[in-house]
Motif scaffolding. Structure first.
Motif, PDB file in Angstrom:
ATOM      1  N   THR A 109      -5.311  -1.495  -7.798  1.00 50.36           N
ATOM      2  CA  THR A 109      -4.896  -0.239  -7.799  1.00 50.36           C
ATOM      3  C   THR A 109      -5.254   0.519  -6.682  1.00 50.36           C
ATOM      4  O   THR A 109      -6.316   0.405  -6.241  1.00 50.36           O
ATOM      5  CB  THR A 109      -5.465   0.414  -9.308  1.00 50.36           C
ATOM      6  N   TYR A 110      -4.451   1.603  -6.398  1.00 48.78           N
ATOM      7  CA  TYR A 110      -4.411   2.372  -5.182  1.00 48.78           C
ATOM      8  C   TYR A 110      -4.280   3.777  -5.452  1.00 48.78           C
ATOM      9  O   TYR A 110      -3.621   4.253  -6.399  1.00 48.78           O
ATOM     10  CB  TYR A 110      -3.362   1.943  -4.185  1.00 48.78           C
ATOM     11  N   LEU A 170      -8.868   2.005   2.579  1.00 49.55           N
ATOM     12  CA  LEU A 170      -7.913   1.587   3.716  1.00 49.55           C
ATOM     13  C   LEU A 170      -8.154   2.097   4.706  1.00 49.55           C
ATOM     14  O   LEU A 170      -7.611   3.474   4.732  1.00 49.55           O
ATOM     15  CB  LEU A 170      -6.598   1.471   2.972  1.00 49.55           C
ATOM     16  N   ASP A 171      -8.551   1.768   5.718  1.00 51.35           N
ATOM     17  CA  ASP A 171      -8.534   2.408   7.152  1.00 51.35           C
ATOM     18  C   ASP A 171      -7.137   1.780   7.903  1.00 51.35           C
ATOM     19  O   ASP A 171      -7.166   1.022   8.758  1.00 51.35           O
ATOM     20  CB  ASP A 171      -9.686   2.107   8.145  1.00 51.35           C
ATOM     21  N   ALA A 204       0.910  -1.079  -0.080  1.00 49.20           N
ATOM     22  CA  ALA A 204       0.049  -0.148  -0.138  1.00 49.20           C
ATOM     23  C   ALA A 204       1.015   1.225   0.036  1.00 49.20           C
ATOM     24  O   ALA A 204       1.802   1.485   1.020  1.00 49.20           O
ATOM     25  CB  ALA A 204      -0.923   0.085   1.328  1.00 49.20           C
ATOM     26  N   PRO A 205       1.008   2.094  -1.009  1.00 54.58           N
ATOM     27  CA  PRO A 205       1.610   3.288  -0.993  1.00 54.58           C
ATOM     28  C   PRO A 205       1.130   4.314  -0.037  1.00 54.58           C
ATOM     29  O   PRO A 205      -0.026   4.333   0.439  1.00 54.58           O
ATOM     30  CB  PRO A 205       0.997   3.941  -2.268  1.00 54.58           C
ATOM     31  N   GLY A 206       2.238   4.683   0.668  1.00 52.55           N
ATOM     32  CA  GLY A 206       2.145   5.639   1.954  1.00 52.55           C
ATOM     33  C   GLY A 206       1.848   4.795   3.390  1.00 52.55           C
ATOM     34  O   GLY A 206       1.833   5.385   4.391  1.00 52.55           O
ATOM     35  N   HIS A 207       1.676   3.477   3.361  1.00 48.43           N
ATOM     36  CA  HIS A 207       1.694   2.451   4.332  1.00 48.43           C
ATOM     37  C   HIS A 207       2.614   1.453   3.896  1.00 48.43           C
ATOM     38  O   HIS A 207       2.406   0.337   3.735  1.00 48.43           O
ATOM     39  CB  HIS A 207       0.315   2.197   4.636  1.00 48.43           C
ATOM     40  N   GLN A 264      -4.476   9.840  -2.359  1.00 45.03           N
ATOM     41  CA  GLN A 264      -5.483  10.945  -2.197  1.00 45.03           C
ATOM     42  C   GLN A 264      -6.338  10.467  -0.919  1.00 45.03           C
ATOM     43  O   GLN A 264      -6.562  11.135   0.131  1.00 45.03           O
ATOM     44  CB  GLN A 264      -5.896  11.562  -3.249  1.00 45.03           C
ATOM     45  N   GLU A 265      -7.242   9.271  -1.264  1.00 44.48           N
ATOM     46  CA  GLU A 265      -8.137   9.181  -0.493  1.00 44.48           C
ATOM     47  C   GLU A 265      -7.882   7.582   0.255  1.00 44.48           C
ATOM     48  O   GLU A 265      -9.019   6.880   0.872  1.00 44.48           O
ATOM     49  CB  GLU A 265      -9.769   9.356  -0.811  1.00 44.48           C
ATOM     50  N   ASP A 266      -6.654   7.107   0.075  1.00 43.38           N
ATOM     51  CA  ASP A 266      -6.547   5.618   0.475  1.00 43.38           C
ATOM     52  C   ASP A 266      -7.567   4.828  -0.224  1.00 43.38           C
ATOM     53  O   ASP A 266      -8.031   3.779   0.538  1.00 43.38           O
ATOM     54  CB  ASP A 266      -6.311   5.584   2.200  1.00 43.38           C
ATOM     55  N   CYS A 267      -7.906   5.073  -1.238  1.00 41.87           N
ATOM     56  CA  CYS A 267      -8.944   4.010  -2.138  1.00 41.87           C
ATOM     57  C   CYS A 267      -8.379   3.092  -2.657  1.00 41.87           C
ATOM     58  O   CYS A 267      -7.242   3.229  -3.222  1.00 41.87           O
ATOM     59  CB  CYS A 267      -9.713   5.101  -2.978  1.00 41.87           C
TER      60      CYS A 267
END
Length: 340
Positions: free
Chosen positions: A189-190, A212-213, A136-139, A193-196
């Motif tokens: 795909t991810y 993604l929470d 997950a990008p950003g995570h 901007q909104e973790d979608c």
């Protein structure tokens, strides 16, 4: 055909062709440069750039992963690691410390990049082949995976711990014609901007959307985007939205954006018209590439229920033996023949 885009340099892409088996490193459209062809041993099933953008990792159908240097155009491929099963996807951690591989035998393996024979963990839980994986990008500690068992799962991949599992069959409407059909996710795909998270399922005219929470370490289902035609591919573009490529020559491309909390198609813009015109001009090549069978339906392992037929034949043999035994033990009649 497998394809990967270099995140740090969007003008550099890599793709793979099956016959003959080759990896093609090339600039993006509109950039003046020549593609570089690298011959691989067997058919490529997935490929990705490393985070440092120095190598391209190539997974093949025999279960091996080779690396090719990006700058050295004539550098040979180097065998990095191997599986005993067909590989379906490969990914790297954002710090290039781990190589993550997904295979047909329902498992995800996390190996050290510098010493691939050292295995950090296994992510076990899928009951069918693992079709796609995505860090997950950003995570950087979280991994998304999909499978032929029709689930989307969230992992803490360094420990191999499963955090959340979502069954896609529970999200389907009873009236949907593909409700009882086996399917696998062909694209994850991810959107940072909104973790979608968007999921494309093989041969289905629908796209599933999740959020993604990360603090709660779970996936929240948002909605489905239905389409009139088979969807070939999906991709997020930061600042734009979700691009959907579908099997429709008149309207091959659809751009979706969140409006009032719900994703929906937006009116056709000049960008969409220009790209759609280019796609229609190359429709024959596009159909041959994107419109072909993904091959995921052939990855399900055949089950052979021979116990039912075996027990039936055994029962017939026992009945025949009892009948022969009864005839032998039956006393003779007046004429000397056994009584019936």
């Amino acid at each position: 055909m497998a394809m990967s885009e270099c995140q740090g340099c969007p003008r550099r892409v890599a793709s793979a062709i099956s016959r003959p088996p080759r990896v093609v490193s090339a600039p993006a459209l509109g950039v003046a440069a020549f593609p570089v062809f690298r011959t691989v041993v067997r058919r490529c099933t997935a490929l990705t750039f490393t985070a440092s953008e120095e190598k391209v990792l190539v997974a093949d159908k025999s279960g091996d992963v080779y690396s090719f240097p990006v700058l050295d155009q004539h550098g040979p491929g180097r065998l990095e690691l191997g599986h005993l099963s067909m590989l379906l996807d490969v990914a790297v951690s954002p710090d290039d410390r781990y190589v993550l591989t997904a295979d047909r035998d329902e498992k995800i393996r996390v190996s050290w990049a510098t010493a691939p024979h050292n295995i950090e963990s296994f992510c076990l839980g899928h009951t069918e082949f693992v079709s796609r994986i995505l860090v997950a990008p950003g995570h950087p500690e979280l991994l998304l995976s999909s499978s032929g068992d029709r689930t989307l799962r969230l992992w803490e991949y360094r420990s191999g711990r499963q955090l959340h599992c979502c069954h896609l069959t529970s999200l389907q409407e009873p009236a949907e014609p593909w409700g009882d059909k086996r399917f696998a996710v062909s694209r994850i795909t991810y959107w940072r901007q909104e973790d979608c998270v968007a999921l494309l399922c093989d041969s289905l005219p629908v796209v599933y959307l999740f959020q993604l929470d990360a603090p709660r370490q779970q996936l929240v289902y948002r909605q489905q985007l239905p389409f009139q035609h088979r969807v070939w591919d999906v991709a997020f573009e930061e600042g734009q939205g979700l691009w959907v490529l579908q099997d429709c020559r008149e309207e091959p491309l659809v751009l979706c954006r969140p409006v009032g909390g719900q994703w929906q198609g937006v009116p056709e813009s000049a960008v969409v018209r220009r790209v759609s015109a280019h796609l229609r001009g190359n429709w024959a090549a596009l159909e041959g590439c994107a419109g072909g069978d993904s091959g995921l339906s052939g990855l399900y392992k055949a089950t052979c229920d021979n116990m039912t037929s075996y027990l039936k034949r055994k029962e017939e043999r026992l009945q025949q033996q009892l009948e022969r035994k009864r005839r032998r033990t039956c006393p003779p009649g007046p004429a000397g023949r056994p009584r019936r």
